[in-house]
Design a protein around this motif. Structure first.
Motif, mmCIF file in Angstrom:
data_model
loop_
_atom_site.group_PDB
_atom_site.id
_atom_site.type_symbol
_atom_site.label_atom_id
_atom_site.label_comp_id
_atom_site.label_asym_id
_atom_site.label_seq_id
_atom_site.Cartn_x
_atom_site.Cartn_y
_atom_site.Cartn_z
ATOM 1 N N TYR A 67 18.176 -31.399 41.305
ATOM 2 C CA TYR A 67 18.511 -32.170 42.512
ATOM 3 C C TYR A 67 17.846 -33.545 42.470
ATOM 4 O O TYR A 67 18.442 -34.543 42.843
ATOM 5 N N GLY A 68 16.594 -33.583 42.025
ATOM 6 C CA GLY A 68 15.896 -34.856 41.903
ATOM 7 C C GLY A 68 16.568 -35.776 40.900
ATOM 8 O O GLY A 68 16.716 -36.982 41.126
ATOM 9 N N ILE A 69 16.995 -35.215 39.774
ATOM 10 C CA ILE A 69 17.678 -36.011 38.761
ATOM 11 C C ILE A 69 19.034 -36.462 39.270
ATOM 12 O O ILE A 69 19.469 -37.586 38.995
ATOM 13 N N ALA A 70 19.704 -35.611 40.053
ATOM 14 C CA ALA A 70 20.985 -36.013 40.647
ATOM 15 C C ALA A 70 20.790 -37.233 41.544
ATOM 16 O O ALA A 70 21.633 -38.143 41.568
ATOM 17 N N SER A 71 19.679 -37.270 42.261
ATOM 18 C CA SER A 71 19.359 -38.438 43.084
ATOM 19 C C SER A 71 19.156 -39.671 42.208
ATOM 20 O O SER A 71 19.613 -40.775 42.551
ATOM 21 N N LEU A 72 18.477 -39.494 41.084
ATOM 22 C CA LEU A 72 18.313 -40.599 40.133
ATOM 23 C C LEU A 72 19.669 -41.058 39.599
ATOM 24 O O LEU A 72 19.906 -42.257 39.422
ATOM 25 N N CYS A 73 20.560 -40.101 39.338
ATOM 26 C CA CYS A 73 21.911 -40.445 38.860
ATOM 27 C C CYS A 73 22.642 -41.305 39.877
ATOM 28 O O CYS A 73 23.334 -42.260 39.509
ATOM 29 N N HIS A 74 22.482 -40.963 41.144
ATOM 30 C CA HIS A 74 23.120 -41.747 42.209
ATOM 31 C C HIS A 74 22.602 -43.178 42.200
ATOM 32 O O HIS A 74 23.372 -44.139 42.259
ATOM 33 N N PHE A 75 21.295 -43.325 42.104
ATOM 34 C CA PHE A 75 20.727 -44.674 42.070
ATOM 35 C C PHE A 75 21.156 -45.415 40.808
ATOM 36 O O PHE A 75 21.476 -46.610 40.851
#
Length: 108
Positions: A67-75
């Protein structure tokens, strides 16, 4: 047969030949950079961080980390759009969505 490559490609191939588990190495580097940087530092180095994590993606098991990496992907996707690299942005978004997994709707 003659083989041509740029020096950085040859260096990379040589290094990869000495690394027993390249995915583990990339994931460790990505995690290390991500944890060592401030939130602003991660934003400034988003492509470095996300690319290292991506090359170790098959080793990701912890859903909270995903989930944290998915947030990084969004950014990273937003940053790619600002640079008008829409193909790269789409790739980041697709990976971010994939990190949520099939049971995401039941888990959240």
């Amino acid at each position: 047969d003659e083989v041509f490559c740029f020096s950085h490609e040859c260096i990379q191939q040589t290094l990869y030949g000495t690394v027993k588990e390249p995915a583990e190495t990339h994931l460790a580097i990505g995690r290390s950079i991500w944890s060592a940087l401030s939130e602003e530092g991660v934003k400034e180095n988003i492509f470095l961080v996300i690319n290292q994590l991506y090359w170790g993606k098959e080793l990701l098991v912890d859903q909270r980390e995903k989930y944290g990496i998915a947030s990084l992907c969004h950014f990273a996707a937003e940053s790619a759009v600002r640079a008008t690299n829409f193909g790269l942005a789409l790739g980041f978004l697709n990976w971010g969505i994939a990190l949520f997994g099939e049971n995401h709707w039941r888990e959240q």
